[in-house]
Design an enzyme around this catalytic site. Structure first.
Site, PDB file in Angstrom:
ATOM      1  N   GLU A  42     -30.233  -1.244   5.806  1.00 57.09           N
ATOM      2  CA  GLU A  42     -31.313  -0.285   6.028  1.00 57.09           C
ATOM      3  C   GLU A  42     -32.458  -0.475   5.031  1.00 57.09           C
ATOM      4  O   GLU A  42     -33.225   0.440   4.759  1.00 57.09           O
ATOM      5  CB  GLU A  42     -30.773   1.145   5.980  1.00 57.09           C
ATOM      6  CG  GLU A  42     -29.746   1.406   7.084  1.00 57.09           C
ATOM      7  CD  GLU A  42     -29.807   2.810   7.661  1.00 57.09           C
ATOM      8  OE1 GLU A  42     -30.732   3.566   7.349  1.00 57.09           O
ATOM      9  OE2 GLU A  42     -28.902   3.140   8.443  1.00 57.09           O
ATOM     10  N   HIS A  94     -33.064   4.177   8.870  1.00 60.87           N
ATOM     11  CA  HIS A  94     -34.257   3.346   8.698  1.00 60.87           C
ATOM     12  C   HIS A  94     -34.192   2.159   9.650  1.00 60.87           C
ATOM     13  O   HIS A  94     -33.188   1.455   9.686  1.00 60.87           O
ATOM     14  CB  HIS A  94     -34.355   2.826   7.258  1.00 60.87           C
ATOM     15  CG  HIS A  94     -34.427   3.920   6.241  1.00 60.87           C
ATOM     16  ND1 HIS A  94     -33.335   4.709   5.932  1.00 60.87           N
ATOM     17  CD2 HIS A  94     -35.459   4.381   5.495  1.00 60.87           C
ATOM     18  CE1 HIS A  94     -33.703   5.607   5.016  1.00 60.87           C
ATOM     19  NE2 HIS A  94     -34.984   5.419   4.742  1.00 60.87           N
ATOM     20  N   LYS A 127     -33.899  12.629   8.031  1.00 58.62           N
ATOM     21  CA  LYS A 127     -34.985  11.703   7.662  1.00 58.62           C
ATOM     22  C   LYS A 127     -34.923  10.443   8.511  1.00 58.62           C
ATOM     23  O   LYS A 127     -33.856   9.861   8.691  1.00 58.62           O
ATOM     24  CB  LYS A 127     -34.867  11.316   6.184  1.00 58.62           C
ATOM     25  CG  LYS A 127     -35.916  10.302   5.733  1.00 58.62           C
ATOM     26  CD  LYS A 127     -35.594   9.740   4.342  1.00 58.62           C
ATOM     27  CE  LYS A 127     -36.571   8.633   3.988  1.00 58.62           C
ATOM     28  NZ  LYS A 127     -36.128   7.835   2.836  1.00 58.62           N
TER      29      LYS A 127
END
Length: 254
Positions: A88, A145, A172
């Site tokens: 990530e 991510h 997130k």
């Protein structure tokens, strides 16, 4: 959906302008503490300690010792501690067992206000880590991510929603744009998630194309933006001094 706020030390996420986090990426204890002192002097809202950069990260005693010294250096400045895995965008490749052991050590160390937990690991382990963090009054920022592309808006919202369902205090998501349309996709998904979820969310479109997403959080619904004092930890991060002005200029008035 009634919005919740999340308190990290003296910093409140989910209210007012996006809060600015600055990464600390030193590889040695000396470098970490030196960088932290410079970051504190620049007065961000919170610090993200990227422990995947730290050469002592797999030594539980060293990690705790450095974490406690970092806490002393930062005083009451809010601290988010993050091990970003290689897949990530992080610095160090680890198996899942080691990743979770390090995260549990951070929680047990008692120096951090929040812990980053990556969503896409073994689900039972993720949920177990969330429980341990919450039992220790540590806030969970759950993350994903994508350094290759920008998923669809529905996919982004779905990932953020699944983080909330896993117990994240703050979901997130960071994505890589390949076009202007990708940036619009991320901003659309941010707005949809902000409306749908009670938790504050953090989103960003990375690299130069996505810089606008780092300063537009108050409009679209991202609670934290990541700026720099010195070294960046992700592509597209904006210097803290610039970001403070940018966020102030884009502030929504009552």
């Amino acid at each position: 959906m009634a919005k919740q706020t999340v308190k990290l030390g003296n910093t409140v996420l989910g209210s007012g302008r996006p809060k600015i986090a600055v990464p600390v990426t030193g590889s040695t204890q000396e470098a970490i503490l030196e960088q932290a002192a410079a970051v504190k002097a620049a007065e961000p809202d919170l610090v993200e300690w990227r422990i995947d950069y730290y050469e002592g990260v797999t030594d539980a005693a060293k990690l705790t010792e450095t974490g406690k010294k970092l806490r002393d250096t930062l005083g009451d400045l809010a601290l988010l501690t993050t091990f970003r895995t290689k897949g990530e965008g992080g610095e160090l490749a680890l198996d899942d067992e080691t990743y979770f052991a390090i995260c549990e050590n951070v929680v047990a160390g008692g120096y951090t206000d929040a812990l980053d937990v990556e969503r896409f690991h073994d689900e039972a382990s993720v949920k177990g880590l969330v429980k341990k963090a919450h039992d220790a009054n540590v806030v969970v920022v759950m993350s994903n991510h994508d350094f290759d592309k920008t998923p669809s808006a529905d996919d982004i919202v779905g990932r953020l929603t699944s983080m909330a369902e896993f117990g994240a205090d703050v979901p997130k998501m960071a994505v890589m744009p390949q076009s202007v349309e990708d940036v619009l996709t991320l901003l659309t998904a941010t707005r949809q998630a902000d409306v749908a979820l009670s938790q504050p969310v953090i989103t960003m479109s990375m690299a130069d194309l996505g810089k606008v997403s780092r300063i537009a959080g108050e409009v679209f619904g991202s609670a934290v933006s990541f700026g720099t004092v010195g070294a960046a930890s992700a592509p597209g991060q904006i210097p803290l001094t610039h970001m403070k002005n940018d966020l102030q200029d884009l502030k929504l008035t009552d």
